[in-house]
Scaffold this active site. Sequence first.
Site, PDB file in Angstrom:
ATOM      1  CD  GLN A 204       1.810  -6.318  -4.355  1.00  0.00           C
ATOM      2  OE1 GLN A 204       0.960  -7.193  -4.282  1.00  0.00           O
ATOM      3  NE2 GLN A 204       1.767  -5.244  -3.592  1.00  0.00           N
TER       4      GLN A 204
ATOM      5  N   GLY B  77       3.292  -8.775   5.335  1.00  0.00           N
ATOM      6  CA  GLY B  77       4.134  -9.036   6.497  1.00  0.00           C
ATOM      7  C   GLY B  77       4.916  -7.811   6.938  1.00  0.00           C
TER       8      GLY B  77
ATOM      9  CB  SER C 231       6.614  -2.956   5.742  1.00  0.00           C
ATOM     10  OG  SER C 231       5.359  -3.436   6.156  1.00  0.00           O
TER      11      SER C 231
ATOM     12  N   GLY D  58      -0.074  -0.115  11.821  1.00  0.00           N
ATOM     13  CA  GLY D  58      -1.085   0.096  10.768  1.00  0.00           C
ATOM     14  C   GLY D  58      -1.814  -1.201  10.450  1.00  0.00           C
ATOM     15  CG  HIS D  59       0.300  -4.445   8.633  1.00  0.00           C
ATOM     16  ND1 HIS D  59       1.632  -4.166   8.760  1.00  0.00           N
ATOM     17  CD2 HIS D  59       0.063  -4.483   7.296  1.00  0.00           C
ATOM     18  CE1 HIS D  59       2.185  -4.034   7.569  1.00  0.00           C
ATOM     19  NE2 HIS D  59       1.253  -4.219   6.654  1.00  0.00           N
TER      20      HIS D  59
ATOM     21  CD  GLN E 184      -3.053  -2.365  -2.062  1.00  0.00           C
ATOM     22  OE1 GLN E 184      -1.995  -2.693  -2.589  1.00  0.00           O
ATOM     23  NE2 GLN E 184      -3.237  -2.440  -0.771  1.00  0.00           N
TER      24      GLN E 184
HETATM   25  P1  AMP Z   1       1.166  -4.051   3.028  1.00  0.00           P
HETATM   26  O1  AMP Z   1       1.648  -5.115   3.971  1.00  0.00           O
HETATM   27  O2  AMP Z   1       2.030  -2.827   3.014  1.00  0.00           O
HETATM   28  O3  AMP Z   1       0.827  -4.591   1.668  1.00  0.00           O
HETATM   29  O4  AMP Z   1      -0.208  -3.529   3.629  1.00  0.00           O
HETATM   30  C1  AMP Z   1      -1.257  -4.419   3.927  1.00  0.00           C
HETATM   31  C2  AMP Z   1      -2.495  -3.625   4.216  1.00  0.00           C
HETATM   32  O5  AMP Z   1      -2.242  -2.752   5.331  1.00  0.00           O
HETATM   33  C3  AMP Z   1      -2.906  -2.732   3.044  1.00  0.00           C
HETATM   34  O6  AMP Z   1      -4.312  -2.708   2.954  1.00  0.00           O
HETATM   35  C4  AMP Z   1      -2.368  -1.379   3.458  1.00  0.00           C
HETATM   36  O7  AMP Z   1      -3.094  -0.304   2.908  1.00  0.00           O
HETATM   37  C5  AMP Z   1      -2.550  -1.433   4.965  1.00  0.00           C
HETATM   38  N1  AMP Z   1      -1.641  -0.484   5.602  1.00  0.00           N
HETATM   39  C6  AMP Z   1      -0.307  -0.366   5.416  1.00  0.00           C
HETATM   40  N2  AMP Z   1       0.175   0.668   6.134  1.00  0.00           N
HETATM   41  C7  AMP Z   1      -0.895   1.218   6.777  1.00  0.00           C
HETATM   42  C8  AMP Z   1      -1.066   2.331   7.659  1.00  0.00           C
HETATM   43  N3  AMP Z   1      -0.039   3.087   8.026  1.00  0.00           N
HETATM   44  N4  AMP Z   1      -2.311   2.596   8.104  1.00  0.00           N
HETATM   45  C9  AMP Z   1      -3.372   1.836   7.734  1.00  0.00           C
HETATM   46  N5  AMP Z   1      -3.270   0.784   6.901  1.00  0.00           N
HETATM   47  C10 AMP Z   1      -2.052   0.482   6.431  1.00  0.00           C
END
Ligand code: AMP
Length: 291
Positions: free
Chosen positions: A57, A27, A184, A32-33, A151
């Site tokens: 985690q 969330g 985030s 990026g998401h 990851q």
């Molecule tokens: P998170 O919500 O931070 O757990 O991220 C969820 C997914 O979005 C994970 O696969 C992250 O690697 C990806 N993600 C987070 N930030 C970015 C970004 N700046 N660019 C591309 N993917 C991202």
Amino acid sequence: MRIARTVGELRAMLAGAGDVGLVPTMGALHEGHLSLIRRARDAHGTVVVSIFVNPTQFGDAADLEAYPRDEKRDLDLTREAGVDIVFAPSAREMYPEGFATTVRVTGPLTESLEGAGRGSAHFDGVATVVAKLLIAVGPRAAYFGQKDAQQLLVVRRMVADLGLAVDIVACPTSRERGGLARSSRNVRLSPSDRERALAVPRALEVVATAVAQGERDVADLRARALEVLLAAGVEPEYLAFVEPDTLEPVREVAGPTLCALAAGVGGVRLIDNTVLSPGPQAEERHTIEEY
Ligand code: AMP
């Protein structure tokens, strides 16, 4: 767009859905998401986004507490992005009373870098929750960001080892103007810390440029990166040059090499990475000015 709070609701919504793409998130969605969601939207008839701040985690209760949450905004963004189903379960739904199963990837993939800094239990939490999400959704493909390079490797290893029938798709890191990787956690940076944080992508850029100009020696590359970071008052937690599939440290950039770093800036932990290529394609890589 439909919202499932339980695995049972999710399965009922997915009954008969043919080709499903999954984007797992915690969330506090950002561009990026959304770039992952667009990739999934282009490829699948049904797109599921999971939103779950996974407590297992987080090593640190205060970090879990401080993690940004805004479900209403997230639902507006996913709706606008054409998502079909949001799976937003409670912690109790994901970890029912008596929960006693852990999916653990062992060895350097989970013990080095993030695993060394945050403890390898971090990746137990990641592998377990991603396995549960893949089993609950049963997607043809799941989308992950290259920003969290380690990851991605852990998830790929887990999927291969458990024989799960899903494609793991790596998506490029989305960056703000100036090159800061979107996260985030960035909302917690003060304006001056955000300025200092730019040293992180700049250090990676300096290393990539040096490699493109022929530098191969990791000790030299490390010194160049450290100079940029320390000049901005950013002390890295780690700055690693490793083989991109095994995370084994390398001494010289003889083939594709992952340069990954983590640093705390104003109490916010930032991670970023780039893949260094000693070949001719090095000149073609994107520079931060393009973002
Ligand atoms: P998170 O919500 O931070 O757990 O991220 C969820 C997914 O979005 C994970 O696969 C992250 O690697 C990806 N993600 C987070 N930030 C970015 C970004 N700046 N660019 C591309 N993917 C991202």
